[in-house]
Design a protein around this motif. Structure first.
Motif, PDB file in Angstrom:
ATOM      1  N   MET A 120       0.837  -1.205   0.000  1.00 20.01           N
ATOM      2  CA  MET A 120       0.000   0.000   0.000  1.00 20.01           C
ATOM      3  C   MET A 120       0.867   1.248   0.000  1.00 20.01           C
ATOM      4  SD  MET A 120      -3.222  -0.781  -0.065  1.00 20.01           S
ATOM      5  CE  MET A 120      -4.128   0.617   0.588  1.00 20.01           C
ATOM      6  N   ALA A 121       2.010   1.171   0.717  1.00 24.03           N
ATOM      7  CA  ALA A 121       2.932   2.308   0.794  1.00 24.03           C
ATOM      8  C   ALA A 121       4.317   1.795   1.135  1.00 24.03           C
ATOM      9  CB  ALA A 121       2.470   3.307   1.845  1.00 24.03           C
ATOM     10  N   PHE A 122       5.320   2.573   0.719  1.00 19.47           N
ATOM     11  CA  PHE A 122       6.717   2.277   1.020  1.00 19.47           C
ATOM     12  C   PHE A 122       7.398   3.577   1.401  1.00 19.47           C
ATOM     13  CE2 PHE A 122       5.543  -1.076  -1.942  1.00 19.47           C
ATOM     14  CZ  PHE A 122       6.173  -2.207  -1.452  1.00 19.47           C
ATOM     15  N   ASP A 123       8.448   3.471   2.223  1.00 18.42           N
ATOM     16  CA  ASP A 123       9.252   4.665   2.491  1.00 18.42           C
ATOM     17  C   ASP A 123      10.673   4.459   1.975  1.00 18.42           C
ATOM     18  OD1 ASP A 123      10.747   3.276   4.471  1.00 18.42           O
ATOM     19  OD2 ASP A 123       9.562   4.098   6.122  1.00 18.42           O
ATOM     20  N   GLY A 124      11.503   5.468   2.110  1.00 21.16           N
ATOM     21  CA  GLY A 124      12.857   5.436   1.580  1.00 21.16           C
ATOM     22  C   GLY A 124      13.774   4.425   2.236  1.00 21.16           C
ATOM     23  N   ASP A 125      13.389   3.912   3.397  1.00 22.37           N
ATOM     24  CA  ASP A 125      14.186   2.901   4.084  1.00 22.37           C
ATOM     25  C   ASP A 125      13.757   1.476   3.735  1.00 22.37           C
ATOM     26  OD1 ASP A 125      15.776   4.771   5.447  1.00 22.37           O
ATOM     27  OD2 ASP A 125      14.272   4.973   7.046  1.00 22.37           O
ATOM     28  N   GLY A 126      12.801   1.355   2.818  1.00 18.13           N
ATOM     29  CA  GLY A 126      12.327   0.026   2.426  1.00 18.13           C
ATOM     30  C   GLY A 126      11.239  -0.525   3.308  1.00 18.13           C
ATOM     31  N   ASN A 127      10.738   0.284   4.237  1.00 13.65           N
ATOM     32  CA  ASN A 127       9.613  -0.165   5.059  1.00 13.65           C
ATOM     33  C   ASN A 127       8.364  -0.219   4.193  1.00 13.65           C
ATOM     34  OD1 ASN A 127      10.938  -0.371   7.650  1.00 13.65           O
ATOM     35  ND2 ASN A 127      11.119   1.848   7.540  1.00 13.65           N
ATOM     36  N   ARG A 128       7.550  -1.238   4.435  1.00 18.86           N
ATOM     37  CA  ARG A 128       6.386  -1.505   3.601  1.00 18.86           C
ATOM     38  C   ARG A 128       5.131  -1.584   4.451  1.00 18.86           C
ATOM     39  NH1 ARG A 128       3.965  -6.284   3.289  1.00 18.86           N
ATOM     40  NH2 ARG A 128       2.559  -6.612   1.548  1.00 18.86           N
ATOM     41  N   LEU A 129       4.072  -0.993   3.911  1.00 19.64           N
ATOM     42  CA  LEU A 129       2.749  -1.130   4.511  1.00 19.64           C
ATOM     43  C   LEU A 129       1.935  -2.018   3.593  1.00 19.64           C
ATOM     44  CD1 LEU A 129       0.676  -0.181   6.686  1.00 19.64           C
ATOM     45  CD2 LEU A 129      -0.017   1.565   5.031  1.00 19.64           C
ATOM     46  N   GLY A 130       1.514  -3.165   4.111  1.00 20.79           N
ATOM     47  CA  GLY A 130       0.695  -4.082   3.325  1.00 20.79           C
ATOM     48  C   GLY A 130      -0.781  -3.785   3.526  1.00 20.79           C
ATOM     49  N   ARG A 131      -1.598  -4.737   3.157  1.00 14.31           N
ATOM     50  CA  ARG A 131      -3.048  -4.568   3.268  1.00 14.31           C
ATOM     51  C   ARG A 131      -3.566  -4.918   4.659  1.00 14.31           C
ATOM     52  NH1 ARG A 131      -5.796  -3.586  -1.702  1.00 14.31           N
ATOM     53  NH2 ARG A 131      -4.307  -3.654  -3.405  1.00 14.31           N
ATOM     54  N   GLY A 132      -2.688  -5.417   5.528  1.00 16.86           N
ATOM     55  CA  GLY A 132      -3.075  -5.602   6.925  1.00 16.86           C
ATOM     56  C   GLY A 132      -3.246  -7.026   7.398  1.00 16.86           C
ATOM     57  N   LYS A 133      -3.069  -8.004   6.532  1.00 23.47           N
ATOM     58  CA  LYS A 133      -3.253  -9.393   6.941  1.00 23.47           C
ATOM     59  C   LYS A 133      -1.942 -10.084   7.319  1.00 23.47           C
ATOM     60  CE  LYS A 133      -7.703  -9.571   5.854  1.00 23.47           C
ATOM     61  NZ  LYS A 133      -8.711  -9.617   6.857  1.00 23.47           N
ATOM     62  N   GLY A 134      -0.808  -9.517   6.919  1.00 21.98           N
ATOM     63  CA  GLY A 134       0.490 -10.055   7.308  1.00 21.98           C
ATOM     64  C   GLY A 134       1.015 -11.198   6.450  1.00 21.98           C
ATOM     65  N   TYR A 135       0.317 -11.540   5.376  1.00 24.58           N
ATOM     66  CA  TYR A 135       0.753 -12.668   4.545  1.00 24.58           C
ATOM     67  C   TYR A 135       2.175 -12.489   4.026  1.00 24.58           C
ATOM     68  CZ  TYR A 135      -3.951 -14.678   4.360  1.00 24.58           C
ATOM     69  OH  TYR A 135      -5.140 -15.257   4.688  1.00 24.58           O
ATOM     70  N   TYR A 136       2.453 -11.331   3.437  1.00 29.21           N
ATOM     71  CA  TYR A 136       3.779 -11.123   2.853  1.00 29.21           C
ATOM     72  C   TYR A 136       4.863 -11.076   3.910  1.00 29.21           C
ATOM     73  CZ  TYR A 136       2.947 -10.771  -2.125  1.00 29.21           C
ATOM     74  OH  TYR A 136       2.671 -11.084  -3.428  1.00 29.21           O
ATOM     75  N   ASP A 137       4.626 -10.424   5.028  1.00 29.16           N
ATOM     76  CA  ASP A 137       5.648 -10.375   6.073  1.00 29.16           C
ATOM     77  C   ASP A 137       5.999 -11.776   6.569  1.00 29.16           C
ATOM     78  OD1 ASP A 137       6.177  -7.555   6.255  1.00 29.16           O
ATOM     79  OD2 ASP A 137       4.199  -7.332   7.160  1.00 29.16           O
ATOM     80  N   ARG A 138       4.997 -12.609   6.804  1.00 29.58           N
ATOM     81  CA  ARG A 138       5.269 -13.983   7.252  1.00 29.58           C
ATOM     82  C   ARG A 138       6.032 -14.751   6.171  1.00 29.58           C
ATOM     83  NH1 ARG A 138       0.246 -13.101   9.532  1.00 29.58           N
ATOM     84  NH2 ARG A 138      -0.883 -14.011   7.773  1.00 29.58           N
ATOM     85  N   PHE A 139       5.600 -14.594   4.918  1.00 28.25           N
ATOM     86  CA  PHE A 139       6.276 -15.284   3.827  1.00 28.25           C
ATOM     87  C   PHE A 139       7.725 -14.816   3.689  1.00 28.25           C
ATOM     88  CE2 PHE A 139       7.531 -14.529  -0.632  1.00 28.25           C
ATOM     89  CZ  PHE A 139       7.920 -15.820  -0.938  1.00 28.25           C
ATOM     90  N   LEU A 140       7.943 -13.509   3.690  1.00 29.47           N
ATOM     91  CA  LEU A 140       9.293 -12.980   3.499  1.00 29.47           C
ATOM     92  C   LEU A 140      10.231 -13.409   4.623  1.00 29.47           C
ATOM     93  CD1 LEU A 140       8.413  -9.406   2.177  1.00 29.47           C
ATOM     94  CD2 LEU A 140       9.224 -11.371   0.844  1.00 29.47           C
ATOM     95  N   LYS A 141       9.714 -13.496   5.840  1.00 27.04           N
ATOM     96  CA  LYS A 141      10.536 -13.954   6.967  1.00 27.04           C
ATOM     97  C   LYS A 141      10.920 -15.421   6.818  1.00 27.04           C
ATOM     98  CE  LYS A 141       9.581 -10.772  10.596  1.00 27.04           C
ATOM     99  NZ  LYS A 141       9.379 -10.490  11.971  1.00 27.04           N
ATOM    100  N   SER A 142      10.116 -16.182   6.111  1.00 33.16           N
ATOM    101  CA  SER A 142      10.367 -17.617   5.976  1.00 33.16           C
ATOM    102  C   SER A 142      11.390 -17.956   4.901  1.00 33.16           C
ATOM    103  CB  SER A 142       9.057 -18.347   5.649  1.00 33.16           C
ATOM    104  OG  SER A 142       8.702 -18.142   4.281  1.00 33.16           O
ATOM    105  N   LEU A 143      11.780 -16.982   4.093  1.00 33.44           N
ATOM    106  CA  LEU A 143      12.711 -17.269   2.999  1.00 33.44           C
ATOM    107  C   LEU A 143      14.069 -17.684   3.538  1.00 33.44           C
ATOM    108  CD1 LEU A 143      11.833 -14.361   0.550  1.00 33.44           C
ATOM    109  CD2 LEU A 143      11.177 -16.764   0.378  1.00 33.44           C
ATOM    110  N   SER A 144      14.608 -18.727   2.928  1.00 35.12           N
ATOM    111  CA  SER A 144      15.898 -19.241   3.383  1.00 35.12           C
ATOM    112  C   SER A 144      17.039 -18.506   2.696  1.00 35.12           C
ATOM    113  CB  SER A 144      15.977 -20.741   3.086  1.00 35.12           C
ATOM    114  OG  SER A 144      15.864 -20.954   1.698  1.00 35.12           O
ATOM    115  N   HIS A 145      18.215 -18.849   3.096  1.00 33.74           N
ATOM    116  CA  HIS A 145      19.404 -18.218   2.533  1.00 33.74           C
ATOM    117  C   HIS A 145      19.868 -19.005   1.323  1.00 33.74           C
ATOM    118  CE1 HIS A 145      19.034 -16.342   6.400  1.00 33.74           C
ATOM    119  NE2 HIS A 145      19.940 -15.465   6.055  1.00 33.74           N
ATOM    120  N   PRO A 146      20.397 -18.413   0.303  1.00 37.26           N
ATOM    121  CA  PRO A 146      20.632 -16.974   0.231  1.00 37.26           C
ATOM    122  C   PRO A 146      19.317 -16.216   0.062  1.00 37.26           C
ATOM    123  CG  PRO A 146      21.188 -17.969  -1.859  1.00 37.26           C
ATOM    124  CD  PRO A 146      20.827 -19.094  -0.932  1.00 37.26           C
TER     125      PRO A 146
END
Length: 176
Positions: A120-146
């Motif tokens: 929905m919104a981003f700032d210059g530091d890469g912070n992201r505002l999603g739609r409020g359900k947290g799907y992407y944040d949970r998914f992105l945290k689960s990504l393995s290395h690299p």
């Protein structure tokens, strides 16, 4: 500003544009993303909603360029998985009225080179505002290395000075 207030403000801004105008505004954004994915082999994208940067043609172009493309599929109130995109015919209407892939789920050991992240919104530091359900944040945290490159995708009017954050939020590497 609270997250809910910022979401409302961005929805109002989006409402000032017609669908055609948003499609036209999407073209230069997609043009800036394409060179960033030149060396990427496996890309997680999103099949855009009408009020998001239009990715439909771009995803098909990535496929035509020989990239492996995965799209998110919501499987519960908490979780989304990635399924292979093989073309528009491989989509069906899923959760929240979003077109989702019906292809095979990503293998656990598959390396992802880049993730296109809507917001929905981003700032210059890469912070992201999603739609409020947290799907992407949970998914992105689960990504393995690299860790893949996280590319925030939005219209210029969605870029703000500061996005309110919580400890559960995941930053993107670059905002386009």
């Amino acid at each position: 500003m609270l997250k809910s207030e910022l979401r409302r403000l961005i929805r109002e801004k989006k409402g000032q544009f017609t669908q055609q105008q948003l499609c036209e505004l999407s073209l230069p954004i997609v043009g800036r993303i394409k060179p960033m994915l030149k060396d990427a082999k496996t890309i997680v994208a999103y099949y855009s909603l009408p009020d998001e940067v239009d990715t439909h043609g771009f995803i098909d172009q990535l496929l035509a360029d020989g990239k492996t493309v995965y799209l998110p599929k919501v499987i519960s109130n908490e979780e989304m998985v990635l399924c292979r995109y093989t073309g528009a015919e491989s989509l069906s209407l899923g959760a929240f009225g979003i077109m989702e892939p019906v292809g095979r789920q990503i293998a656990a050991d598959e390396v992802i080179d880049a993730v296109l992240v809507p917001g929905m919104a981003f700032d210059g530091d890469g912070n992201r505002l999603g739609r409020g359900k947290g799907y992407y944040d949970r998914f992105l945290k689960s990504l393995s290395h690299p860790r893949p490159q996280l590319i925030g995708v939005c219209f210029d009017f969605q870029k703000v000075d500061m996005v309110p954050t919580a400890s559960t939020d995941v930053r993107v590497d670059v905002v386009v």
